[in-house]
Scaffold this active site. Structure first.
Site, PDB file in Angstrom:
ATOM      1  N   HIS A 185     -76.143  30.293 -22.622  1.00  0.00           N
ATOM      2  CA  HIS A 185     -75.485  29.910 -21.367  1.00  0.00           C
ATOM      3  C   HIS A 185     -76.094  28.617 -20.854  1.00  0.00           C
ATOM      4  O   HIS A 185     -77.210  28.601 -20.327  1.00  0.00           O
ATOM      5  CB  HIS A 185     -75.608  31.001 -20.304  1.00  0.00           C
ATOM      6  CG  HIS A 185     -74.811  30.687 -19.056  1.00  0.00           C
ATOM      7  ND1 HIS A 185     -73.601  31.272 -18.767  1.00  0.00           N
ATOM      8  CD2 HIS A 185     -75.041  29.818 -18.045  1.00  0.00           C
ATOM      9  CE1 HIS A 185     -73.130  30.792 -17.630  1.00  0.00           C
ATOM     10  NE2 HIS A 185     -73.987  29.904 -17.167  1.00  0.00           N
ATOM     11  N   HIS A 229     -74.644  24.342 -19.529  1.00  0.00           N
ATOM     12  CA  HIS A 229     -73.474  23.547 -19.129  1.00  0.00           C
ATOM     13  C   HIS A 229     -73.710  22.082 -19.457  1.00  0.00           C
ATOM     14  O   HIS A 229     -74.844  21.651 -19.662  1.00  0.00           O
ATOM     15  CB  HIS A 229     -73.257  23.629 -17.609  1.00  0.00           C
ATOM     16  CG  HIS A 229     -73.234  25.005 -17.032  1.00  0.00           C
ATOM     17  ND1 HIS A 229     -72.147  25.845 -17.136  1.00  0.00           N
ATOM     18  CD2 HIS A 229     -74.168  25.699 -16.321  1.00  0.00           C
ATOM     19  CE1 HIS A 229     -72.406  26.987 -16.501  1.00  0.00           C
ATOM     20  NE2 HIS A 229     -73.634  26.926 -16.010  1.00  0.00           N
ATOM     21  N   TYR A 257     -68.425  21.328  -5.719  1.00  0.00           N
ATOM     22  CA  TYR A 257     -69.675  20.573  -5.622  1.00  0.00           C
ATOM     23  C   TYR A 257     -69.592  19.369  -6.559  1.00  0.00           C
ATOM     24  O   TYR A 257     -68.807  19.370  -7.508  1.00  0.00           O
ATOM     25  CB  TYR A 257     -70.896  21.438  -5.980  1.00  0.00           C
ATOM     26  CG  TYR A 257     -70.888  21.953  -7.407  1.00  0.00           C
ATOM     27  CD1 TYR A 257     -71.405  21.203  -8.458  1.00  0.00           C
ATOM     28  CD2 TYR A 257     -70.359  23.213  -7.718  1.00  0.00           C
ATOM     29  CE1 TYR A 257     -71.390  21.672  -9.768  1.00  0.00           C
ATOM     30  CE2 TYR A 257     -70.332  23.689  -9.019  1.00  0.00           C
ATOM     31  CZ  TYR A 257     -70.847  22.909 -10.037  1.00  0.00           C
ATOM     32  OH  TYR A 257     -70.829  23.358 -11.326  1.00  0.00           O
ATOM     33  N   ARG A 312     -63.596  31.649 -19.274  1.00  0.00           N
ATOM     34  CA  ARG A 312     -64.400  32.155 -18.163  1.00  0.00           C
ATOM     35  C   ARG A 312     -63.493  32.412 -16.963  1.00  0.00           C
ATOM     36  O   ARG A 312     -62.708  31.539 -16.586  1.00  0.00           O
ATOM     37  CB  ARG A 312     -65.440  31.109 -17.794  1.00  0.00           C
ATOM     38  CG  ARG A 312     -66.492  31.598 -16.817  1.00  0.00           C
ATOM     39  CD  ARG A 312     -67.430  30.462 -16.475  1.00  0.00           C
ATOM     40  NE  ARG A 312     -68.696  30.941 -15.979  1.00  0.00           N
ATOM     41  CZ  ARG A 312     -69.527  30.188 -15.252  1.00  0.00           C
ATOM     42  NH1 ARG A 312     -69.221  28.938 -14.950  1.00  0.00           N
ATOM     43  NH2 ARG A 312     -70.668  30.684 -14.826  1.00  0.00           N
ATOM     44  N   TYR A 318     -67.777  36.009 -14.000  1.00  0.00           N
ATOM     45  CA  TYR A 318     -68.872  35.700 -13.068  1.00  0.00           C
ATOM     46  C   TYR A 318     -68.469  36.237 -11.697  1.00  0.00           C
ATOM     47  O   TYR A 318     -67.420  35.861 -11.164  1.00  0.00           O
ATOM     48  CB  TYR A 318     -69.117  34.189 -13.025  1.00  0.00           C
ATOM     49  CG  TYR A 318     -70.378  33.770 -12.289  1.00  0.00           C
ATOM     50  CD1 TYR A 318     -71.464  34.624 -12.165  1.00  0.00           C
ATOM     51  CD2 TYR A 318     -70.497  32.500 -11.734  1.00  0.00           C
ATOM     52  CE1 TYR A 318     -72.624  34.227 -11.506  1.00  0.00           C
ATOM     53  CE2 TYR A 318     -71.656  32.084 -11.072  1.00  0.00           C
ATOM     54  CZ  TYR A 318     -72.717  32.964 -10.964  1.00  0.00           C
ATOM     55  OH  TYR A 318     -73.863  32.575 -10.314  1.00  0.00           O
ATOM     56  N   HIS A 324     -75.045  36.359 -15.747  1.00  0.00           N
ATOM     57  CA  HIS A 324     -76.185  36.509 -14.833  1.00  0.00           C
ATOM     58  C   HIS A 324     -76.298  37.918 -14.239  1.00  0.00           C
ATOM     59  O   HIS A 324     -76.513  38.092 -13.034  1.00  0.00           O
ATOM     60  CB  HIS A 324     -76.113  35.450 -13.724  1.00  0.00           C
ATOM     61  CG  HIS A 324     -75.761  34.067 -14.227  1.00  0.00           C
ATOM     62  ND1 HIS A 324     -76.170  33.604 -15.468  1.00  0.00           N
ATOM     63  CD2 HIS A 324     -75.022  33.053 -13.679  1.00  0.00           C
ATOM     64  CE1 HIS A 324     -75.706  32.356 -15.646  1.00  0.00           C
ATOM     65  NE2 HIS A 324     -75.005  32.019 -14.589  1.00  0.00           N
ATOM     66  N   ASP A 375     -79.187  28.407 -18.530  1.00  0.00           N
ATOM     67  CA  ASP A 375     -78.339  27.955 -17.409  1.00  0.00           C
ATOM     68  C   ASP A 375     -78.587  26.491 -17.050  1.00  0.00           C
ATOM     69  O   ASP A 375     -78.168  26.023 -15.993  1.00  0.00           O
ATOM     70  CB  ASP A 375     -78.482  28.840 -16.162  1.00  0.00           C
ATOM     71  CG  ASP A 375     -77.360  28.570 -15.155  1.00  0.00           C
ATOM     72  OD1 ASP A 375     -76.224  28.351 -15.590  1.00  0.00           O
ATOM     73  OD2 ASP A 375     -77.634  28.548 -13.936  1.00  0.00           O
TER      74      ASP A 375
HETATM   75  O1  LIG Z   1     -74.215  30.156  -9.343  1.00  0.00           O
HETATM   76  C1  LIG Z   1     -73.754  29.014  -9.553  1.00  0.00           C
HETATM   77  O2  LIG Z   1     -73.673  28.139  -8.680  1.00  0.00           O
HETATM   78  C2  LIG Z   1     -73.221  28.704 -10.889  1.00  0.00           C
HETATM   79  C3  LIG Z   1     -72.223  27.751 -11.001  1.00  0.00           C
HETATM   80  C4  LIG Z   1     -71.639  27.535 -12.219  1.00  0.00           C
HETATM   81  C5  LIG Z   1     -70.511  26.627 -12.375  1.00  0.00           C
HETATM   82  O3  LIG Z   1     -70.262  25.854 -11.452  1.00  0.00           O
HETATM   83  O4  LIG Z   1     -69.852  26.714 -13.417  1.00  0.00           O
HETATM   84  O5  LIG Z   1     -72.054  28.205 -13.314  1.00  0.00           O
HETATM   85  C6  LIG Z   1     -73.074  29.109 -13.259  1.00  0.00           C
HETATM   86  O6  LIG Z   1     -73.387  29.689 -14.314  1.00  0.00           O
HETATM   87  C7  LIG Z   1     -73.665  29.370 -12.016  1.00  0.00           C
END
Ligand SMILES: O=C(O)c1cc(C(=O)O)oc(=O)c1
Length: 304
Positions: free
Chosen positions: A31, A33, A49, A124, A157, A181, A257
Site C-alpha cells: 500500500h 501512492h 486536498y 478502490r 476504505y 488500514h 502508505d
Molecule cells: O487517510 C487518508 O487521508 C488517506 C488518503 C488516501 C488517499 O487520498 O487516497 O489514501 C490513504 O490510504 C489514506
C-alpha cells in the site's frame, strides 16, 4: 501546472533510517501512492486536498532503500479517477509494481483492459467522507461486477464506526475484498471491545475479506512516533494489528502508505515504520505470509 499545497501539509520524510528489521526476500510494500508530479500529472479538480509531489522515482528509491522488492500502488484520491500517474509508475517498474485504480461506471471495456495490461489488479471504493464525494452503491456494485470478470479485487476504505451500515454492501461484493488500514479502529477503545469485535467477526464470517494491517502512524493515539530512532513506535496500535495477523495469517497485507497523505501531527521515518512489522507479525512464518506469500498470491499469481 503547479498548485498550492493544502495548508499545513506535511511532506514525506527525507533521509529515512535503514530498518533494523530485515525484510524477507521478495517483500511487497502493498500500500503506497504516487502524487503527480503535478506538472506532469495534474491533480483532479474534485480533490479534497492538494499534496506535495511524490513521484515514481522517489517511491522506487524508497523501495530499494527499505529493502522491498515490489510495490502495490493505490490510486490516491487527489487524482480522482484519472489513473495516469499510477499507471505510468506501474509501467516504469519492470513488472515490480501492480496498481489499484479508481474507476467510474462509464469506463469502457477497452480502458479496463488497458489498465489490466498496465498492471492494475483492483479498484478502490472509498467511504471516508473527508476524502471523496458520495457514489451510489448500485454504481459501485455494477463496477465490481465488471472488474470481477478480469479477476480483480475491490479495496475498501472506511471508518470503523461506519462498518455496521456498510457491512451488507461489502458482503455482497463478488470479489476478494481488501480492507485498508484495518478498517480504521479507534485504538483508544479496548482491543477486546465491541467495535473491534465487529470487525473481527466481519473477517471471520467472510473468507473473501482480507486486511491491510497498515497505518499505525495514522491510527495511533499515544505513539510514540516513528522518529528519532524509536524502535517500538505506535505501541497502542500493535495489539489490534497483531490480533488480525494471528487470526487471519493468510489474508493480511502490509504497506508503508508512503507518502502518507493528510497526516497532521508528524511525518514518520519510513525506516522506523518497517521496524513496526515484527511487533505485529512476531515469527518468520507470519512475516513471510504478510510480506511475500499473501501479496504475491493476490497481485502476481502467475509467478507462483
Ligand atoms: O487517510 C487518508 O487521508 C488517506 C488518503 C488516501 C488517499 O487520498 O487516497 O489514501 C490513504 O490510504 C489514506
Amino acid at each position: 501546472m503547479t498548485s498550492t499545497k493544502t495548508s499545513g501539509w506535511l511532506d514525506w520524510y527525507q533521509g529515512p533510517a535503514k530498518p533494523r528489521f530485515q525484510l524477507p526476500a521478495g517483500a511487497v510494500d502493498a500500500h503506497c501512492h504516487v502524487f503527480g508530479p503535478g506538472a506532469e500529472f495534474p491533480f483532479a479538480p474534485e480533490r479534497k486536498y492538494t499534496p506535495c509531489d511524490a513521484g515514481k522515482r522517489e517511491l522506487y528509491a524508497l523501495r530499494d532503500h527499505l529493502g522491498f522488492a515490489r510495490n502495490v500502488i493505490v490510486q490516491a484520491t487527489c487524482h480522482g479517477a484519472d489513473n495516469r500517474a499510477m499507471v505510468d509508475a506501474c509501467l516504469a517498474s519492470n513488472g515490480r509494481a501492480r496498481g489499484v485504480a479508481t474507476v467510474r461506471r462509464d469506463i469502457g471495456d477497452e480502458e479496463l483492459q488497458r489498465l489490466h495490461d498496465s498492471g492494475v489488479r483492483g479498484v478502490r471504493f472509498n467511504f471516508v467522507k473527508r476524502l471523496v464525494d458520495f457514489t451510489p452503491k448500485e454504481e459501485l456494485m455494477e463496477i465490481a461486477g465488471r472488474i470481477a470478470t478480469l479477476g480483480w479485487h475491490v479495496v475498501i476504505y472506511f471508518e470503523a464506526r461506519d462498518l455496521p451500515e456498510l457491512r451488507d454492501f461489502f458482503t455482497a461484493l463478488p470479489t476478494i475484498v481488501v480492507v485498508d488500514h484495518m478498517g480504521r479502529p479507534d485504538v483508544g477503545k479496548p482491543v477486546d471491545g465491541p467495535e473491534f469485535a465487529l470487525f473481527l467477526a466481519f473477517m471471520r464470517d467472510n473468507a473473501n475479506v482480507w486486511c491491510k494491517v497498515s497505518c499505525p502512524e495514522r491510527l495511533s493515539v499515544q505513539g510514540p512516533p516513528a522518529l528519532d530512532g524509536e524502535g517500538r513506535a505506535y505501541r497502542d496500535v500493535a495489539p489490534f494489528a497483531r490480533r488480525i495477523v494471528r487470526e487471519f495469517p493468510d489474508r493480511v497485507l502490509w504497506g508503508t502508505d508512503w507518502p502518507h497523505p493528510n497526516l497532521t501531527d508528524h511525518m514518520p521515518d519510513d525506516g522506523l515504520l518497517v521496524d513496526f512489522i515484527p511487533h505485529i507479525a512476531p515469527t518468520p512464518e507470519l512475516q513471510r505470509k504478510l510480506l511475500v506469500d499473501n501479496p504475491m498470491r493476490l497481485y502476481w499469481p502467475e509467478e507462483l
